[in-house]
Design an enzyme around this catalytic site. Structure first.
Site, PDB file in Angstrom:
ATOM      1  N   TYR A  81       0.815  -1.216   0.000  1.00 49.73           N
ATOM      2  CA  TYR A  81       0.000   0.000   0.000  1.00 49.73           C
ATOM      3  C   TYR A  81       0.851   1.270   0.000  1.00 49.73           C
ATOM      4  O   TYR A  81       0.346   2.350  -0.282  1.00 49.73           O
ATOM      5  CB  TYR A  81      -0.936   0.029   1.211  1.00 49.73           C
ATOM      6  N   LYS A 123       4.234 -15.165   2.936  1.00 46.67           N
ATOM      7  CA  LYS A 123       4.222 -15.961   1.698  1.00 46.67           C
ATOM      8  C   LYS A 123       5.685 -16.182   1.331  1.00 46.67           C
ATOM      9  O   LYS A 123       6.157 -15.815   0.248  1.00 46.67           O
ATOM     10  CB  LYS A 123       3.440 -15.181   0.621  1.00 46.67           C
ATOM     11  N   ASP A 172     -10.960  -9.211   7.126  1.00 51.31           N
ATOM     12  CA  ASP A 172     -12.331  -9.242   6.611  1.00 51.31           C
ATOM     13  C   ASP A 172     -12.881 -10.663   6.658  1.00 51.31           C
ATOM     14  O   ASP A 172     -14.034 -10.892   7.004  1.00 51.31           O
ATOM     15  CB  ASP A 172     -12.381  -8.746   5.155  1.00 51.31           C
ATOM     16  N   ASP A 226      -5.245  -7.044   5.795  1.00 54.30           N
ATOM     17  CA  ASP A 226      -6.476  -6.440   5.310  1.00 54.30           C
ATOM     18  C   ASP A 226      -7.461  -7.532   4.908  1.00 54.30           C
ATOM     19  O   ASP A 226      -8.632  -7.563   5.324  1.00 54.30           O
ATOM     20  CB  ASP A 226      -6.121  -5.557   4.091  1.00 54.30           C
ATOM     21  N   ASP A 265      -2.020 -18.389   2.311  1.00 54.18           N
ATOM     22  CA  ASP A 265      -3.106 -19.166   1.699  1.00 54.18           C
ATOM     23  C   ASP A 265      -3.607 -20.232   2.671  1.00 54.18           C
ATOM     24  O   ASP A 265      -4.815 -20.476   2.792  1.00 54.18           O
ATOM     25  CB  ASP A 265      -2.684 -19.756   0.348  1.00 54.18           C
TER      26      ASP A 265
END
Ligand code: NAD
Length: 368
Positions: free
Chosen positions: A143, A200, A261, A257, A233
């Site tokens: 970001y 990751k 959610d 983020d 994942d």
């Protein structure tokens, strides 16, 4: 009498509606606990673009910096969506204020409210024992890394593509990883003592540095805390398969983020998830949901994530733990009595107990 100065950023969409409920409840808390809250309202996001042409006006930043805490509702909406890279965007307000206040740590507690177990799409037995804290790095990664849109060299892409190409870059420094790791390990010490560090590392170089630094901080300073690495994942899957395994999840900006959610759905609704963004100066509190333009102005938004953000503010910024407990109990009591906003109403909810934003705020304020 102690006075706490709060900068209110109602923003867009349902923002002003849920902010009004936060003020109502804070005033009730002020009366009960003998403190005064002073509010200063400022523009952020789309509302600020409309009024001033920029998503984060200087006066807003000054108001936020001089307050004891900032309470932000939500920003954004289709009115300001644009693919023009030069158009001002509401998100610039949000990212800008996080950066300017140095809010590098975003804490998102995910807890299950017993009366809402039926509102989750998961089976009740899958939710047993769920109580986690997501610690998301907030001012680094994709970001905030270098980004660009440029004309691609003709014939360079697969199949000889041409035209524009765009990229965003995920950048992390050791210092950024160290300080967020410490936040997660400290939090774990006050909880069940377990941290899952999510990355990751099988693909991304930034994740490999992440893993290396997290382990270094752990081994040197927090060996008493249990640390496990997990690929993002896999974490996305484990959050649904067996969410109770998690105590503290430590992760970078974008993974946090998305995972938060996902985790919000364990609680039944985005309308139930609060967050605290902490740095070295003034802290900022906000619900995890967006501005919900689809229901804005209808008086049906759930104000509870905003009120749970107020609870975090009382604890972290004002050390008003008794008041924070009273607010948490008030919310639990209202839910236990069957009161619901539309988003958390289930088949068992009595129609006369389905209430709007303002009535939900009244019910909580009355119990304070
Ligand atoms: P959203 O969170 O606004 O809404 C997703 C869904 O959840 C919608 O159906 C909405 O009605 C519902 N919902 C959200 N909050 C609710 C509440 N308190 N009570 C009842 N229902 C609620 O996400 P979105 O639709 O993807 O985004 C809408 C806008 O919000 C976009 O402009 C986006 O950029 C912005 N956004 C802002 C923030 C923020 O301010 N921190 C975060 C996420 C999205």
């Amino acid at each position: 009498m102690t006075t706490h100065r709060i900068c209110l950023l109602p923003g867009d969409g349902i923002g002003p509606e849920i902010t009004a409920e936060a003020v109502k409840v804070l005033e009730a808390i002020g009366r009960r606990f003998g403190v005064r809250f002073e509010f200063e309202e400022a523009l952020l996001g789309g509302a600020a673009i409309d009024a001033t042409g920029t998503a984060l006006p200087d006066e807003t930043l000054a108001a936020a910096q001089s307050a004891d805490a900032v309470l932000l509702a939500a920003i954004g909406g289709p009115k300001w969506d644009s693919t023009d890279p030069d158009a001002p965007r509401p998100e610039q307000g949000l990212l800008g204020i996080r950066k300017a206040l140095g809010l590098y740590a975003n804490l998102r507690p995910v807890r299950i409210f017993e009366p809402l177990i039926g509102a989750s799409t998961l089976k009740p037995e899958a939710l047993e024992g769920v109580d986690m804290l997501i610690v998301r790095e907030l001012t680094g990664g994709l970001y905030f890394g270098p980004r660009a849109r440029e004309r691609e060299v003709e014939g360079a892409g697969a199949g000889g593509s041409r035209g524009m190409r765009a990229y965003d870059t995920c950048v992390y420094t050791e210092m950024e990883i160290e300080r967020i790791a410490r936040v997660a390990f400290e939090a774990a010490r006050g909880r069940r003592g377990r941290v899952h560090s999510v990355d990751k590392a099988n693909v991304l170089e930034s994740s490999r540095l992440w893993r290396e630094v997290v382990h270094r901080v752990h081994d040197a300073e927090y060996a008493d805390v249990e640390l496990a690495d997990q690929l993002v994942d896999n974490t996305a899957m484990q959050l649904i398969r067996y969410p109770a395994q998690f105590d503290v999840i430590l992760t970078e900006n974008m993974f946090g983020d998305i995972l938060s959610d996902e985790a919000s759905m364990l609680t039944g609704s985005l309308g139930m998830l609060a967050s605290a963004s902490l740095g070295d100066g003034t802290a900022l509190y906000e619900p995890s949901h967006g501005s919900a333009p689809d229901i804005a102005g209808q008086g049906v938004a759930n104000p509870l994530a905003m009120l749970l953000s107020v609870e975090l503010m009382l604890r972290h910024s004002f050390a008003m733990h008794e008041a924070a407990d009273a607010l948490a109990r008030a919310i639990e009591g209202v839910l236990a009595d069957g009161w619901r906003t539309r988003d958390i109403a289930g088949p068992e909810t009595l129609p006369q107990r389905t209430v709007g934003t303002s009535a939900m705020g009244d019910l909580v304020a009355e119990r304070i």
